[in-house]
Design a protein around this motif. Structure first.
Motif, PDB file in Angstrom:
ATOM      1  N   LEU A 679      10.399 -43.176  20.909  1.00 44.51           N
ATOM      2  CA  LEU A 679      10.371 -43.273  22.369  1.00 44.51           C
ATOM      3  C   LEU A 679      11.681 -43.761  22.985  1.00 44.51           C
ATOM      4  O   LEU A 679      12.116 -43.218  24.010  1.00 44.51           O
ATOM      5  CB  LEU A 679       9.217 -44.183  22.800  1.00 44.51           C
ATOM      6  N   PRO A 680      12.347 -44.785  22.419  1.00 45.97           N
ATOM      7  CA  PRO A 680      13.608 -45.226  23.035  1.00 45.97           C
ATOM      8  C   PRO A 680      14.640 -44.109  23.148  1.00 45.97           C
ATOM      9  O   PRO A 680      15.390 -44.046  24.135  1.00 45.97           O
ATOM     10  CB  PRO A 680      14.081 -46.343  22.098  1.00 45.97           C
ATOM     11  N   VAL A 681      14.682 -43.225  22.149  1.00 45.32           N
ATOM     12  CA  VAL A 681      15.630 -42.111  22.201  1.00 45.32           C
ATOM     13  C   VAL A 681      15.216 -41.110  23.274  1.00 45.32           C
ATOM     14  O   VAL A 681      16.030 -40.661  24.098  1.00 45.32           O
ATOM     15  CB  VAL A 681      15.724 -41.427  20.829  1.00 45.32           C
ATOM     16  N   TRP A 682      13.909 -40.756  23.272  1.00 43.46           N
ATOM     17  CA  TRP A 682      13.446 -39.784  24.275  1.00 43.46           C
ATOM     18  C   TRP A 682      13.583 -40.355  25.692  1.00 43.46           C
ATOM     19  O   TRP A 682      13.881 -39.611  26.631  1.00 43.46           O
ATOM     20  CB  TRP A 682      11.987 -39.401  24.016  1.00 43.46           C
ATOM     21  N   ALA A 683      13.405 -41.654  25.840  1.00 42.09           N
ATOM     22  CA  ALA A 683      13.574 -42.269  27.154  1.00 42.09           C
ATOM     23  C   ALA A 683      15.032 -42.163  27.620  1.00 42.09           C
ATOM     24  O   ALA A 683      15.294 -41.937  28.809  1.00 42.09           O
ATOM     25  CB  ALA A 683      13.139 -43.734  27.104  1.00 42.09           C
ATOM     26  N   ARG A 684      15.936 -42.347  26.674  1.00 42.78           N
ATOM     27  CA  ARG A 684      17.367 -42.232  27.048  1.00 42.78           C
ATOM     28  C   ARG A 684      17.691 -40.812  27.470  1.00 42.78           C
ATOM     29  O   ARG A 684      18.439 -40.592  28.436  1.00 42.78           O
ATOM     30  CB  ARG A 684      18.233 -42.634  25.845  1.00 42.78           C
ATOM     31  N   VAL A 685      17.096 -39.834  26.774  1.00 42.93           N
ATOM     32  CA  VAL A 685      17.307 -38.435  27.154  1.00 42.93           C
ATOM     33  C   VAL A 685      16.673 -38.154  28.512  1.00 42.93           C
ATOM     34  O   VAL A 685      17.270 -37.493  29.381  1.00 42.93           O
ATOM     35  CB  VAL A 685      16.727 -37.498  26.074  1.00 42.93           C
ATOM     36  N   ALA A 686      15.455 -38.670  28.726  1.00 43.74           N
ATOM     37  CA  ALA A 686      14.753 -38.434  29.985  1.00 43.74           C
ATOM     38  C   ALA A 686      15.511 -39.007  31.168  1.00 43.74           C
ATOM     39  O   ALA A 686      15.393 -38.498  32.296  1.00 43.74           O
ATOM     40  CB  ALA A 686      13.360 -39.050  29.926  1.00 43.74           C
ATOM     41  N   ALA A 687      16.288 -40.056  30.942  1.00 45.74           N
ATOM     42  CA  ALA A 687      17.037 -40.681  32.037  1.00 45.74           C
ATOM     43  C   ALA A 687      18.068 -39.737  32.637  1.00 45.74           C
ATOM     44  O   ALA A 687      18.512 -39.941  33.774  1.00 45.74           O
ATOM     45  CB  ALA A 687      17.725 -41.957  31.544  1.00 45.74           C
ATOM     46  N   LEU A 688      18.424 -38.687  31.904  1.00 47.89           N
ATOM     47  CA  LEU A 688      19.386 -37.717  32.426  1.00 47.89           C
ATOM     48  C   LEU A 688      18.776 -36.862  33.530  1.00 47.89           C
ATOM     49  O   LEU A 688      19.478 -36.418  34.444  1.00 47.89           O
ATOM     50  CB  LEU A 688      19.889 -36.825  31.283  1.00 47.89           C
ATOM     51  N   ALA A 689      17.477 -36.603  33.453  1.00 45.11           N
ATOM     52  CA  ALA A 689      16.788 -35.798  34.476  1.00 45.11           C
ATOM     53  C   ALA A 689      15.337 -36.226  34.540  1.00 45.11           C
ATOM     54  O   ALA A 689      14.431 -35.468  34.168  1.00 45.11           O
ATOM     55  CB  ALA A 689      16.918 -34.309  34.152  1.00 45.11           C
ATOM     56  N   PRO A 690      15.062 -37.427  35.009  1.00 44.20           N
ATOM     57  CA  PRO A 690      13.680 -37.939  34.981  1.00 44.20           C
ATOM     58  C   PRO A 690      12.713 -37.105  35.804  1.00 44.20           C
ATOM     59  O   PRO A 690      11.553 -36.951  35.426  1.00 44.20           O
ATOM     60  CB  PRO A 690      13.819 -39.358  35.531  1.00 44.20           C
ATOM     61  N   GLY A 691      13.154 -36.571  36.920  1.00 40.42           N
ATOM     62  CA  GLY A 691      12.246 -35.777  37.748  1.00 40.42           C
ATOM     63  C   GLY A 691      11.759 -34.547  37.021  1.00 40.42           C
ATOM     64  O   GLY A 691      10.567 -34.204  37.081  1.00 40.42           O
ATOM     65  N   VAL A 692      12.639 -33.858  36.336  1.00 39.85           N
ATOM     66  CA  VAL A 692      12.263 -32.658  35.586  1.00 39.85           C
ATOM     67  C   VAL A 692      11.308 -33.019  34.447  1.00 39.85           C
ATOM     68  O   VAL A 692      10.283 -32.355  34.227  1.00 39.85           O
ATOM     69  CB  VAL A 692      13.527 -31.957  35.035  1.00 39.85           C
ATOM     70  N   VAL A 693      11.632 -34.091  33.724  1.00 47.34           N
ATOM     71  CA  VAL A 693      10.792 -34.506  32.600  1.00 47.34           C
ATOM     72  C   VAL A 693       9.391 -34.863  33.087  1.00 47.34           C
ATOM     73  O   VAL A 693       8.383 -34.460  32.501  1.00 47.34           O
ATOM     74  CB  VAL A 693      11.431 -35.701  31.870  1.00 47.34           C
ATOM     75  N   ASN A 694       9.315 -35.599  34.200  1.00 50.00           N
ATOM     76  CA  ASN A 694       8.004 -35.986  34.731  1.00 50.00           C
ATOM     77  C   ASN A 694       7.202 -34.773  35.170  1.00 50.00           C
ATOM     78  O   ASN A 694       5.985 -34.694  34.946  1.00 50.00           O
ATOM     79  CB  ASN A 694       8.167 -36.952  35.907  1.00 50.00           C
ATOM     80  N   ALA A 695       7.864 -33.835  35.789  1.00 47.79           N
ATOM     81  CA  ALA A 695       7.155 -32.641  36.250  1.00 47.79           C
ATOM     82  C   ALA A 695       6.593 -31.839  35.078  1.00 47.79           C
ATOM     83  O   ALA A 695       5.441 -31.389  35.102  1.00 47.79           O
ATOM     84  CB  ALA A 695       8.104 -31.775  37.082  1.00 47.79           C
ATOM     85  N   LEU A 696       7.410 -31.678  34.036  1.00 44.50           N
ATOM     86  CA  LEU A 696       6.949 -30.934  32.872  1.00 44.50           C
ATOM     87  C   LEU A 696       5.821 -31.684  32.151  1.00 44.50           C
ATOM     88  O   LEU A 696       4.851 -31.081  31.686  1.00 44.50           O
ATOM     89  CB  LEU A 696       8.122 -30.700  31.904  1.00 44.50           C
ATOM     90  N   HIS A 698       3.572 -33.517  33.345  1.00 44.44           N
ATOM     91  CA  HIS A 698       2.306 -33.582  34.072  1.00 44.44           C
ATOM     92  C   HIS A 698       1.862 -32.224  34.616  1.00 44.44           C
ATOM     93  O   HIS A 698       0.879 -32.154  35.348  1.00 44.44           O
ATOM     94  CB  HIS A 698       2.410 -34.608  35.200  1.00 44.44           C
ATOM     95  N   ALA A 699       2.588 -31.178  34.229  1.00 42.17           N
ATOM     96  CA  ALA A 699       2.119 -29.836  34.583  1.00 42.17           C
ATOM     97  C   ALA A 699       0.847 -29.554  33.783  1.00 42.17           C
ATOM     98  O   ALA A 699       0.828 -29.765  32.566  1.00 42.17           O
ATOM     99  CB  ALA A 699       3.192 -28.798  34.247  1.00 42.17           C
ATOM    100  N   PRO A 700      -0.217 -29.112  34.435  1.00 43.78           N
ATOM    101  CA  PRO A 700      -1.528 -29.031  33.767  1.00 43.78           C
ATOM    102  C   PRO A 700      -1.514 -28.328  32.420  1.00 43.78           C
ATOM    103  O   PRO A 700      -2.000 -28.866  31.428  1.00 43.78           O
ATOM    104  CB  PRO A 700      -2.386 -28.288  34.789  1.00 43.78           C
ATOM    105  N   VAL A 701      -0.957 -27.132  32.351  1.00 41.39           N
ATOM    106  CA  VAL A 701      -1.007 -26.378  31.096  1.00 41.39           C
ATOM    107  C   VAL A 701      -0.034 -26.959  30.081  1.00 41.39           C
ATOM    108  O   VAL A 701      -0.382 -27.235  28.925  1.00 41.39           O
ATOM    109  CB  VAL A 701      -0.699 -24.888  31.343  1.00 41.39           C
ATOM    110  N   LEU A 702       1.211 -27.179  30.509  1.00 42.38           N
ATOM    111  CA  LEU A 702       2.220 -27.688  29.593  1.00 42.38           C
ATOM    112  C   LEU A 702       1.867 -29.076  29.085  1.00 42.38           C
ATOM    113  O   LEU A 702       2.089 -29.398  27.921  1.00 42.38           O
ATOM    114  CB  LEU A 702       3.590 -27.724  30.290  1.00 42.38           C
ATOM    115  N   SER A 703       1.297 -29.898  29.954  1.00 42.19           N
ATOM    116  CA  SER A 703       0.954 -31.266  29.557  1.00 42.19           C
ATOM    117  C   SER A 703      -0.082 -31.264  28.440  1.00 42.19           C
ATOM    118  O   SER A 703       0.084 -31.933  27.423  1.00 42.19           O
ATOM    119  CB  SER A 703       0.410 -32.039  30.759  1.00 42.19           C
TER     120      SER A 703
END
Length: 1000
Positions: A679-696, A698-703
């Motif tokens: 998780l710490p690594v993925w969190a660091r990656v997510a910090a580059l584009a948190p909005g995109v990561v959050n959207a993906l 929580h998208a119903p099918v992809l989630s």
């Protein structure tokens, strides 16, 4: 598991007996019994021992859902010639509840309070009900079951009946046998009936009816009539004779009470299906007086005089026990209240009012003043200290089991009893015997008002010479107690530990009577064979023994308190079973959720013991690759509750991490280890584009698809990453404030930094207002928690080395490290130093890491802001077990917060609650304490939870509340604004609307 086994045969032919075809037995049990039938290695390993020195791997385990199902299980076993052993809490110290038999565990389902007759002061219970649970259910009636063993929070009534348990309150209420009205019993051959006192008319009626019941009554009468003189002569007339069968209850003067005669028969005669108990009024008030004497022998001399005043409890504690508890940092506040002396008596009085109870105590003290038994006195009027003082006494087994700098101690002669008026002399002779055998470290304590003495002795149970000395000591000690007119057992029963010694106490005629009674009920010796009658030798079936050769593998953690040995660490569990409690503390949330022995700390310890393969018949044969051990550890929440709540400080979270590291070495891991563990690594990656990561995410099918591929729970919402990390916000903002109190390093853990940065901002505000100059590390670092919890210890070590190298300049300058996330802070205080046991920088990290409350509480001249609120707090498990919550409680009190801290675990526990297959256990844990407490709280009550997991569980549970961190509460107070209204972090508090568990 082999297809067939040779099991012990009838009394006259043991050890030869019929072969039992295990697969056929398992098949028929599964087909006919409404319950859980388990013949797997994990279940057999978990039930292979109890709290004793003995070990026998069972044939299988049956967990019946009803007493009728248990009766059917016995019928199936009878058809196959299989022996049976009943088990309740499994805390037996004599080996009664382990056997090469089918174990029937009553505790999971057969725990009903069937009925209560308050007018008659009786109730009917099933055998699996726990004593404390029963007394809580009886609270509204004002009645209670009188005997109260020290294991009252986990022992079952069935176990108490099997052992004829007593406890400290037997001083006033007597043994379990004295409180039994009737029993519903089942014989091995299928005779089911209620039994109790039997007058002559009823006896004649029963015999006249004929049949199996008539035969039982007729033959028992004949046996007792033939041996009545010897029974009267050989049964010691003392309060605590628990050894042997209660044949004295079948004498004419006892009313031929078959129920009381069967109490204490340890499952060797009949199975108890239900019990009608006699109840007593619960004392409305109690007081406690501590009496200090020169030593424990002198204290014992005073017992008869004190007992005349009718105390509720009269317990003894020696200086060794007190010293051992001090060494182990147990009950420090309570121990300070002990009066001067080297031996103490704890005397309590119960009454209808506090005034009346105090008056009884004062009358006693007046009597003792100026007499040869005049003590030093401490009168306790603080309920909290009084509770802790009783814990001092009740913790005797755990306190004396693994003392730093001492040899390990064991059961074996831990509950002898003598006439109370001869107790002082007996203790002096017993101590001389200890010295003769080199056992002088043994502590003496117990139920002195009834002459019952507890001790644990430093036997050597791993060499042939040591075991020979063990046997020689027991034979000499048995002779000693008998010479005083005493009983080999005054509480814990005979089992295997004392069965072989019973002829010394009772003589050949009474032993013949015992054997004949056994044959009346169980002629084939299928009921708990080898215990009490025709017993195994006291030095066979040892859990250790001269042939015990366990592996002691190379490991990742240092185990500094266990000489660096994983095997020695696993041996910490002594079977006392506090992990089976259902209230108080944190340990053990998975057991509380499942009711499964295998998912208790004790059950897991047993399986790890079996895994080390020290015996030829070890139930677990595949070492670190064991599926059975893996499955048992799978539901361990790694809460570390056992590290604090277990009297032996078993640290199952560390053992789990160690096991997983070896189990998956050079193997592909489950996907959730790569997702949550990294998780710490993925969190660091997510910090580059948190909005995109959050959207993906929580998208119903992809989630849904993504969570399934990742091994995550589909119904569990994924937390959203913050738009701006706390560390990025702080570096842009820069250091502020005068910092007159000096610098502190605020640790930006992964959860605070990436998911709840508002908490970091709140902490900065509070620390700066308190006069500190806040620093953060110059780069993104991690404590390694997620890799530790998934057993990726090689990665964790590399991560920690990098972290400590970066922090080293601050550590060497003595700058405090302030943690906000309890689990990460606990890594710095416990896991990291244990992984790097000889690294001075890691020692500095442990010594300099502080919680926010600890730092602020130690800040001279700083006072918390006034916050006049009620609060429900969920201390994070690691906060409870490693860091300690008392500092937070005191700080909140200074701030005017009236806090109710709940026990138990939130159930999310880091990666545990996010892993697929864990949702039911996770939510059951949450429903145990925290969620009901929140639902019951007023809308203005603040919900406090410093742990990210705890806050997330509360937010997702659908209770309509969000929990806040201590830093948030204090920051609002510093600002004088409503909670969550700080202009700099209000918008960052939640990146989006809360997502409730189970929704998409």
């Amino acid at each position: 598991m082999t297809d067939q086994v040779l099991v012990p045969g009838p009394v006259t032919t043991r050890p030869r007996g019929p072969y039992v075809r295990l697969r056929d037995l398992e098949r028929d049990l599964a087909a006919r019994v409404d319950g859980e039938v388990r013949f797997d290695p994990g279940s057999r390993g978990a039930y292979s021992t109890d709290g004793s020195n003995y070990r026998q791997v069972p044939l299988g385990v049956v967990v019946p859902r009803s007493v009728d199902a248990a009766a059917e299980a016995i019928a199936v076993c009878r058809e196959h010639g299989a022996p049976i052993t009943s088990r309740g809490g499994g805390t037996s110290l004599g080996g009664q509840t382990c056997n090469a038999a089918v174990v029937i565990d009553w505790s999971k389902y057969c725990h009903r309070l069937v009925s209560v007759d308050a007018a008659a002061r009786t109730c009917v219970v099933e055998p699996g009900i726990v004593l404390d649970v029963l007394n809580r259910l009886l609270a509204d009636t004002g009645l209670t079951f009188g005997p109260r063993p020290s294991t009252h929070s986990q022992c079952t009534l069935g176990g108490m009946i099997g052992n004829n348990s007593c406890g400290s309150t037997a001083q006033a209420y007597g043994k379990t046998a004295d409180n039994i009205a009737r029993l519903e019993i089942l014989t091995y051959d299928g005779q089911r009936m209620w039994v109790g006192p039997t007058g002559e008319e009823e006896f004649d009626r029963i015999v006249a009816e004929g049949g199996p019941r008539a035969r039982i009554y007729r033959e028992l009468r004949a046996i007792v009539d033939e041996h009545s003189d010897e029974i009267r002569r050989r049964f010691p007339d003392i309060p605590r004779r628990v050894s042997g069968y209660n044949l004295d209850q079948l004498l004419p003067e006892a009313g031929f009470d078959l129920a009381r005669a069967l109490v204490g028969s340890e499952g060797t005669l009949v199975t108890v299906l239900r019990a009608e108990l006699r109840l007593v009024p619960a004392p409305k008030a109690e007081c406690l007086v501590l009496l200090g004497y020169h030593d424990i022998d002198v204290a014992a001399d005073a017992v008869p005089r004190i007992a005349r005043y009718g105390p509720l409890q009269l317990e003894g504690v020696d200086d060794k026990l007190v010293d051992y508890e001090r060494r182990k940092h147990m009950h420090p506040d309570a121990l300070k209240r002990l009066p001067e002396g080297g031996g103490w008596l704890m005397v309590s009085f119960g009454a209808g009012s506090q005034k009346e109870a105090d008056a009884k105590a004062c009358e006693l003290l007046k009597e003792l003043k100026g007499s040869e038994h005049a003590p030093h006195i401490s009168f306790i009027d603080d309920a909290k200290i009084e509770k802790e003082l009783w814990e001092v006494r009740e913790s005797g087994l755990g306190a004396t089991a693994r003392v730093p700098g001492m040899r390990e101690t064991w059961e074996g002669f831990e509950d002898s009893a003598v006439p109370p008026d001869r107790l002082g002399g007996y203790l002096r002779d017993l101590r001389r015997l200890f010295e003769e055998f080199g056992y002088g470290d043994a502590s003496l304590y117990g139920h002195f008002g009834q002459g019952c003495v507890h001790t644990r002795i430093p036997f050597d149970l791993v060499t042939a010479e040591g075991v020979a000395a063990f046997r020689a000591f027991l034979e000499r000690a048995a002779d000693l107690v008998i010479s005083y007119g005493g009983s080999l057992s005054g509480e814990h029963g005979d089992g295997q530990a004392r069965g072989e010694l019973l002829p010394k106490m009772f003589g050949p005629a009474v032993m013949t009577a015992f054997e004949r009674v056994k044959a009346v009920f169980d002629p084939g010796d299928r009921m708990n064979p080898g215990k009490v009658v025709a017993p195994y030798r006291l030095d066979e079936n040892l859990r250790l023994g001269p042939e015990w050769t366990p592996a002691d593998p190379a490991v990742h953690f240092g185990y500094p308190d266990d000489e660096g040995s994983f095997q020695r660490a696993v041996m910490r569990c002594v079977g006392v079973g506090q992990c089976r409690e259902h209230t108080g503390g944190v340990m053990c949330p998975s057991y509380r959720a499942t009711g499964e022995e295998e998912h208790s700390t004790r059950g897991r310890s047993r399986l790890l013991f079996e895994m080390l393969n020290g015996h030829a018949d070890s139930a677990v044969r595949d070492g670190w690759r064991s599926t059975a051990v893996h499955d048992a550890l799978d539901l361990c929440l790694a809460c570390k509750g056992c590290k604090h709540d277990c009297p032996m400080q078993v640290d199952m979270a560390t053992y789990k991490a160690e096991f997983l590291a070896h189990h998956y070495a050079r193997r592909i891991r489950p996907m959730d280890h790569y997702v949550m563990g990294w998780l710490p690594v993925w969190a660091r990656v997510a910090a580059l584009a948190p909005g995109v990561v959050n959207a993906l995410a929580h998208a119903p099918v992809l989630s849904g698809l993504g969570k399934r591929l990742a091994g995550l729970e589909p119904a569990r919402p994924v937390p959203e990453f913050a738009r701006v990390r706390f560390s990025d916000w702080y570096r842009r903002r820069g250091t502020r404030g005068g910092g007159e109190r000096g610098p502190v390093v605020l640790w930006p853990d992964t959860f605070t930094d990436n998911l709840h940065p508002h908490i970091g901002r709140a902490a900065v505000e509070v620390l700066e207002a308190a006069g500190y100059r806040v620093l953060i590390p110059p780069r993104t670092l991690c404590c390694g928690l997620t890799w530790i919890s998934t057993g990726q210890l090689g990665v964790a070590r590399r991560v920690l080395r990098r972290t400590v190298r970066t922090l080293a300049p601050a550590l060497r300058r003595g700058i405090p490290i302030v943690g906000l996330e309890p689990s990460c802070t606990a890594v710095f205080r416990a896991d990291a130093p244990e992984m790097f046991a000889h690294d001075r920088d890691f020692a500095r990290l442990r010594e300099q890491t502080r919680t926010l409350a600890e730092l602020l509480s130690a800040t001279d001249g700083w006072d918390p802001p006034r916050i006049d609120r009620d609060a429900v707090a969920q201390p994070h498990c690691h906060h409870h077990s490693v860091l300690g919550f008392e500092t937070d409680r005191a700080l909140l009190s200074r701030a005017g917060v009236r806090v109710e801290a709940v026990g138990g675990c939130c159930g999310l526990a880091g990666n545990f609650g996010f892993t697929a297959g864990h949702l039911e256990v996770s939510m059951t844990c949450a429903e145990h304490e925290i969620l009901p407490a929140i639902r019951a709280a007023d809308a203005r009550t603040v919900v406090l939870a410093d742990g990210f997991s705890c806050r997330t569980q509360i937010e997702q549970a659908g209770v309509g509340r969000q929990a806040i961190h201590l830093a948030e509460l204090l920051a609002a107070g510093v600002r004088g604004t409503p909670l969550g209204d700080h202009p700099e972090w209000r918008a960052a508090r939640r990146p989006g609307p809360p997502r409730v568990l189970g929704t998409r």
